[in-house]
Design an enzyme around this catalytic site. Structure first.
Site, PDB file in Angstrom:
ATOM      1  N   ASP A  39       0.796  -1.248   0.000  1.00  0.00           N
ATOM      2  CA  ASP A  39       0.000   0.000   0.000  1.00  0.00           C
ATOM      3  C   ASP A  39       0.825   1.293   0.000  1.00  0.00           C
ATOM      4  O   ASP A  39       0.525   2.225   0.759  1.00  0.00           O
ATOM      5  CB  ASP A  39      -0.954   0.019   1.213  1.00  0.00           C
ATOM      6  CG  ASP A  39      -1.958  -1.122   1.187  1.00  0.00           C
ATOM      7  OD1 ASP A  39      -1.882  -1.969   0.278  1.00  0.00           O
ATOM      8  OD2 ASP A  39      -2.817  -1.179   2.089  1.00  0.00           O
TER       9      ASP A  39
ATOM     10  N   ASP B 271      -4.475  -0.789  -1.895  1.00  0.00           N
ATOM     11  CA  ASP B 271      -5.773  -0.593  -1.260  1.00  0.00           C
ATOM     12  C   ASP B 271      -6.667   0.030  -2.341  1.00  0.00           C
ATOM     13  O   ASP B 271      -6.310   1.053  -2.936  1.00  0.00           O
ATOM     14  CB  ASP B 271      -5.578   0.370  -0.070  1.00  0.00           C
ATOM     15  CG  ASP B 271      -6.506   0.102   1.104  1.00  0.00           C
ATOM     16  OD1 ASP B 271      -6.830  -1.076   1.361  1.00  0.00           O
ATOM     17  OD2 ASP B 271      -6.905   1.078   1.773  1.00  0.00           O
TER      18      ASP B 271
ATOM     19  N   HIS C 120     -10.572   0.742  -2.900  1.00  0.00           N
ATOM     20  CA  HIS C 120     -11.936   0.717  -2.379  1.00  0.00           C
ATOM     21  C   HIS C 120     -12.948   1.321  -3.355  1.00  0.00           C
ATOM     22  O   HIS C 120     -12.673   2.364  -3.967  1.00  0.00           O
ATOM     23  CB  HIS C 120     -12.020   1.525  -1.081  1.00  0.00           C
ATOM     24  CG  HIS C 120     -11.172   1.014   0.046  1.00  0.00           C
ATOM     25  ND1 HIS C 120     -11.222  -0.280   0.488  1.00  0.00           N
ATOM     26  CD2 HIS C 120     -10.258   1.650   0.843  1.00  0.00           C
ATOM     27  CE1 HIS C 120     -10.381  -0.421   1.508  1.00  0.00           C
ATOM     28  NE2 HIS C 120      -9.782   0.724   1.734  1.00  0.00           N
TER      29      HIS C 120
ATOM     30  N   HIS D  59     -10.576   7.081   1.455  1.00  0.00           N
ATOM     31  CA  HIS D  59      -9.196   6.958   0.968  1.00  0.00           C
ATOM     32  C   HIS D  59      -9.114   5.864  -0.084  1.00  0.00           C
ATOM     33  O   HIS D  59      -9.938   4.945  -0.104  1.00  0.00           O
ATOM     34  CB  HIS D  59      -8.249   6.633   2.136  1.00  0.00           C
ATOM     35  CG  HIS D  59      -8.506   5.268   2.725  1.00  0.00           C
ATOM     36  ND1 HIS D  59      -9.506   5.037   3.643  1.00  0.00           N
ATOM     37  CD2 HIS D  59      -7.923   4.069   2.493  1.00  0.00           C
ATOM     38  CE1 HIS D  59      -9.516   3.748   3.962  1.00  0.00           C
ATOM     39  NE2 HIS D  59      -8.573   3.132   3.266  1.00  0.00           N
TER      40      HIS D  59
ATOM     41  N   LYS E 217      -6.917  -4.996  -2.971  1.00  0.00           N
ATOM     42  CA  LYS E 217      -7.635  -5.476  -1.786  1.00  0.00           C
ATOM     43  C   LYS E 217      -8.582  -4.390  -1.297  1.00  0.00           C
ATOM     44  O   LYS E 217      -8.410  -3.215  -1.644  1.00  0.00           O
ATOM     45  CB  LYS E 217      -6.642  -5.866  -0.691  1.00  0.00           C
ATOM     46  CG  LYS E 217      -5.798  -4.705  -0.206  1.00  0.00           C
ATOM     47  CD  LYS E 217      -4.656  -5.198   0.653  1.00  0.00           C
ATOM     48  CE  LYS E 217      -3.929  -4.075   1.316  1.00  0.00           C
ATOM     49  NZ  LYS E 217      -4.765  -3.252   2.197  1.00  0.00           N
TER      50      LYS E 217
ATOM     51  N   CYS F  50      -1.983  -2.398   7.710  1.00  0.00           N
ATOM     52  CA  CYS F  50      -1.867  -3.335   6.592  1.00  0.00           C
ATOM     53  C   CYS F  50      -0.558  -4.110   6.587  1.00  0.00           C
ATOM     54  O   CYS F  50      -0.526  -5.285   6.216  1.00  0.00           O
ATOM     55  CB  CYS F  50      -2.108  -2.604   5.276  1.00  0.00           C
ATOM     56  SG  CYS F  50      -3.845  -2.093   5.169  1.00  0.00           S
TER      57      CYS F  50
HETATM   58  C1  VGL Z   1      -4.663   0.911   5.615  1.00  0.00           C
HETATM   59  C2  VGL Z   1      -6.272   1.769   6.993  1.00  0.00           C
HETATM   60  C3  VGL Z   1      -7.221   1.620   6.002  1.00  0.00           C
HETATM   61  C4  VGL Z   1      -3.222   0.539   5.418  1.00  0.00           C
HETATM   62  C5  VGL Z   1      -5.595   0.744   4.617  1.00  0.00           C
HETATM   63  O1  VGL Z   1      -2.782   0.426   4.258  1.00  0.00           O
HETATM   64  O2  VGL Z   1      -2.527   0.342   6.440  1.00  0.00           O
HETATM   65  N1  VGL Z   1      -5.011   1.416   6.798  1.00  0.00           N
HETATM   66  N2  VGL Z   1      -6.883   1.112   4.821  1.00  0.00           N
HETATM   67 ZN    ZN Z   2      -8.292   1.099   3.261  1.00  0.00          ZN
END
Ligand code: VGL
Ligand code: ZN
Length: 206
Positions: A8, A46, A48, A81, A106, A151
């Site tokens: 990420d 990440d 979404h 995000h 993901k 993550c």
């Molecule tokens: C993450 C919070 C929400 C991360 C991803 O990559 O650590 N943290 N989504």
């Molecule tokens: Zn996230």
């Protein structure tokens, strides 16, 4: 065979991003120095949909940082995000991508979050990362990225559960520290589960 897992490393997790990780940008040059040391480099992203259940904005009267229950699982609420196809979801500028073999997305299912690069938080669905690494003959993984206490931690713990020898490159990660000490506790948890924690210099000079 050793693989480097990039967790990420995306704009929204860098300073100025929607879910900024303090000093998240400082890992980019470190990660770039590490990449040539590996036969296989894989990234997670990440990714979404805008209606994702981890966004506080999708729950009336809720604020980022609060804990709720989402379809039977505890869920920390986050600012919006890493929405699919937005600039915030893109990889950090300056991050070298020439050596990447695959990207695994993901957090696509709005009903469940996915901190680990391997499985969603309910361990219901695999992203395919574990199967891919096995198919390539990977036995050891080295994990870097954002955020150490979310993550990165869950990716490391799943890698151990799947039987990979698992290493964390500490200075190629940064954490959120929503509560003071979260990063240190995450490091302790990963160490206790069997992760070896090393620095980029230690790896490069090996
Ligand atoms: C993450 C919070 C929400 C991360 C991803 O990559 O650590 N943290 N989504
Ligand atoms: Zn996230």
């Amino acid at each position: 065979m050793n693989a480097l897992l990039l967790v990420d490393i995306q704009n929204d997790f860098l300073p100025g991003g929607a879910l900024a990780v303090p000093q998240g940008d400082l890992i980019v040059p470190v990660v770039n120095r590490l990449q040539p040391c590996f036969d296989l480099v894989v990234a997670t992203q990440d990714w979404h949909p805008c209606e994702h259940g981890s966004f506080a904005a999708n729950h009336p009267l809720r604020e980022p940082g609060e804990l709720i229950e989402l379809h039977g699982l505890p869920q920390r609420l986050w600012p919006i995000h890493c929405v699919q196809t937005t600039t915030g979801a893109e990889f950090a500028p300056g991050l070298n991508r020439e050596k990447w073999d695959r990207v695994f997305v993901k957090g696509v299912d709005p009903a469940i979050d996915s901190y680990s690069g391997f499985f969603d938080n309910g361990h219901r669905h695999s992203t395919g990362l574990g199967e891919y690494l096995r198919s390539k003959g990977v036995t050891a993984v080295f994990v870097v990225g954002l955020a150490t206490d979310y993550c990165v931690k869950f990716t490391v713990l799943d890698a151990l559960t799947l039987g990979f020898k698992t290493h964390l490159i500490e200075d190629a990660c940064r954490g959120v520290n929503l509560e003071p000490g979260d990063v240190d506790r995450a490091l302790d948890e990963m160490r206790a589960a069997g992760t070896s924690i090393l620095t980029a210099d230690q790896l490069i000079s090996q």
